[in-house]
Design an enzyme around this catalytic site. Structure first.
Site, PDB file in Angstrom:
ATOM      1  N   TYR A  73       0.812  -1.212   0.000  1.00  0.00           N
ATOM      2  CA  TYR A  73       0.000   0.000   0.000  1.00  0.00           C
ATOM      3  C   TYR A  73       0.848   1.266   0.000  1.00  0.00           C
ATOM      4  CZ  TYR A  73      -4.704  -1.925   0.676  1.00  0.00           C
ATOM      5  OH  TYR A  73      -5.907  -2.536   0.500  1.00  0.00           O
ATOM      6  N   LYS A  91       3.308 -15.376   2.070  1.00  0.00           N
ATOM      7  CA  LYS A  91       3.554 -16.028   0.777  1.00  0.00           C
ATOM      8  C   LYS A  91       5.056 -16.245   0.691  1.00  0.00           C
ATOM      9  CE  LYS A  91       2.079 -17.653  -3.156  1.00  0.00           C
ATOM     10  NZ  LYS A  91       1.240 -18.876  -3.248  1.00  0.00           N
ATOM     11  N   ASP A 119      -2.835 -18.367  -0.076  1.00  0.00           N
ATOM     12  CA  ASP A 119      -3.799 -19.104  -0.893  1.00  0.00           C
ATOM     13  C   ASP A 119      -4.442 -20.216  -0.076  1.00  0.00           C
ATOM     14  OD1 ASP A 119      -1.263 -20.256  -0.834  1.00  0.00           O
ATOM     15  OD2 ASP A 119      -1.222 -20.821  -2.942  1.00  0.00           O
ATOM     16  N   ASP A 170      -6.399  -7.119   3.732  1.00  0.00           N
ATOM     17  CA  ASP A 170      -7.519  -6.465   3.049  1.00  0.00           C
ATOM     18  C   ASP A 170      -8.392  -7.517   2.363  1.00  0.00           C
ATOM     19  OD1 ASP A 170      -9.061  -4.319   1.887  1.00  0.00           O
ATOM     20  OD2 ASP A 170      -8.030  -4.757   0.004  1.00  0.00           O
ATOM     21  N   ASP A 198     -12.519  -9.182   3.662  1.00  0.00           N
ATOM     22  CA  ASP A 198     -13.778  -9.256   2.916  1.00  0.00           C
ATOM     23  C   ASP A 198     -14.304 -10.692   2.896  1.00  0.00           C
ATOM     24  OD1 ASP A 198     -13.408  -6.539   2.268  1.00  0.00           O
ATOM     25  OD2 ASP A 198     -14.249  -6.805   0.269  1.00  0.00           O
TER      26      ASP A 198
HETATM   27  C1  IPM Z   1     -10.525  -1.443   3.595  1.00  0.00           C
HETATM   28  C2  IPM Z   1     -10.736  -0.771   2.267  1.00  0.00           C
HETATM   29  C3  IPM Z   1      -9.604   0.220   2.007  1.00  0.00           C
HETATM   30  C4  IPM Z   1      -8.305  -0.564   1.965  1.00  0.00           C
HETATM   31  C5  IPM Z   1      -9.772   1.080   0.750  1.00  0.00           C
HETATM   32  C6  IPM Z   1     -11.075   1.851   0.763  1.00  0.00           C
HETATM   33  C7  IPM Z   1      -8.627   2.016   0.542  1.00  0.00           C
HETATM   34  O1  IPM Z   1     -10.858  -1.727   1.269  1.00  0.00           O
HETATM   35  O2  IPM Z   1     -10.381  -0.737   4.612  1.00  0.00           O
HETATM   36  O3  IPM Z   1     -10.538  -2.674   3.643  1.00  0.00           O
HETATM   37  O4  IPM Z   1      -7.948  -1.119   0.914  1.00  0.00           O
HETATM   38  O5  IPM Z   1      -7.621  -0.630   2.996  1.00  0.00           O
HETATM   39 MG    MG Z   2     -10.957  -3.728   1.990  1.00  0.00          MG
END
Ligand code: IPM
Ligand code: MG
Length: 353
Positions: free
Chosen positions: A140, A190, A222, A246, A250
């Site tokens: 990042y 990884k 993975d 990140d 999700d």
């Molecule tokens: C998160 C989001 C952010 C990230 C984006 C909005 C920059 O996806 O907080 O998970 O990638 O960190």
């Molecule tokens: Mg995110």
């Protein structure tokens, strides 16, 4: 008692709607418990870009420097898809994390027993993990980065770089957390392909020597993703770098029924930053359809980590669970409660509590 200063940064899309509900919850606990909150408001992301010309204006930065905690909604949306990269709404959030020195990102993923039917997994009951995501480094922020013209076209490049001290400090936190929970830590990397990740694995192992009571396992990312789907209950605390964290958060959100339920806390700096894991969901913004629970649960984390008030945090979490137990569900989980009605339901239980 000194008043704690809390900065609200609603941001874009559904951000303002969900922050408004979390604000009601914070005001309610403040009114009944006298926790001494002072609420300020600021702009970040696209909302700031439109008014101030940049996604993290000076005014917001100054407010951030003087506060104890920040509650942020979400940033980004199609309205700003074409602005130059350095001015994109997401840059405001990334700069804020960096500015505050936040290197620990806690993303608890808990499948409420009331919501097992909402998980896409057949049998995920008992899923209860905390993802610790490194938040201040890695791909990042790595330099050099960019898109440049080379022979025959253009190429994009980014840098994955971690100093061992950056790995060590977040690993330290993850081990300490695992010790307070079920004593298991899974570090995700990884290392079979990337040198940076080889160092990640080595440093985590070294920190682990100081935590002989914590069972450490290393998984390649993975495989970790696969194991989360096959058997998510095996995980207690997971530690991952900025990018893998990140992605996996999700995934964890989906396993819990919806990413609209996952809160986060970013720690390690002068003030904590609290935000739902979900994004700005521009497609449903302004329709009173967003689920405010992730933001309300982020407010609970704020009470716990920045105000040091475990009792209040537990009360808010119990109120959310009470709402779910009563079968009051937001639209995204198949219920019929809008954003404000979900807020009402949580407040009702909180005050009855
Ligand atoms: C998160 C989001 C952010 C990230 C984006 C909005 C920059 O996806 O907080 O998970 O990638 O960190
Ligand atoms: Mg995110």
């Amino acid at each position: 008692m000194t008043r704690k200063v809390l900065l609200l940064l609603p941001g874009d899309g559904i951000g303002p709607e969900v922050v408004a509900q979390a604000e009601r919850v914070l005001l309610a606990v403040d009114a009944t418990q006298g926790s001494g909150l002072q609420l300020l408001r600021g702009r970040v992301g696209g909302a700031a870009l439109d008014v101030d010309g940049c996604p993290l204006p000076m005014q917001t930065l100054e407010a951030v420097r003087g506060c104890d905690a920040v509650l942020l909604g979400a940033v980004g949306g199609p309205a700003w898809a074409d602005v130059p990269r350095e001015l994109r709404p997401e840059q405001g959030l990334l700069a804020l994390r960096r500015e505050l020195g936040l290197y620990i990102n806690l993303r608890p993923a808990f499948l409420y027993p009331e919501l097992v039917e909402c998980s896409p997994l057949r049998d995920a009951a008992g899923l209860d993990l905390v993802l610790v995501r490194e938040l201040a480094g890695g791909l990042y922020y790595g330099e050099p980065r960019g898109i440049r013209t080379v022979a025959g076209g253009r190429e994009g490049y980014n840098t994955l770089r971690y100093h061992e001290r950056e790995i060590e400090r977040v690993a330290e936190y993850a081990f300490a957390l695992a010790r307070q929970r079920r004593g298991r830590l899974c570090s995700v990397d990884k290392a079979n392909v990337l040198e940076t990740m080889e160092l990640w694995r080595e440093v985590c192992g070294r920190v682990g020597l100081r935590y002989p009571d914590v069972a450490l396992e290393h998984l390649y990312v993975d495989n970790a993703a696969m194991q989360m789907v096959l058997d998510p209950r095996r995980f207690d605390v997971m530690l991952a770098d900025n990018l893998f964290g990140d992605v996996l958060s999700d995934l964890a959100g989906a396993l819990c029924g919806s990413i609209g339920l996952l809160p986060s806390a970013s720690l390690g700096g002068q003030a904590g930053l609290y935000e739902p894991v979900h994004g700005s969901a521009p497609d449903i913004a302004g329709q009173d359809r967003a689920n405010p629970l992730a933001c309300i649960l982020s407010a609970a984390l704020l009470l716990r980590h920045s105000l040091g008030n475990e009792t209040l945090a537990l009360q808010v979490e119990a109120a959310v669970q009470g709402v779910l137990r009563d079968g009051l569900l937001p639209v995204e989980l198949g219920g019929n409660l809008g954003t404000a009605a979900m807020g009402d339901a949580v407040l009702e239980r909180l005050c009855a509590g």
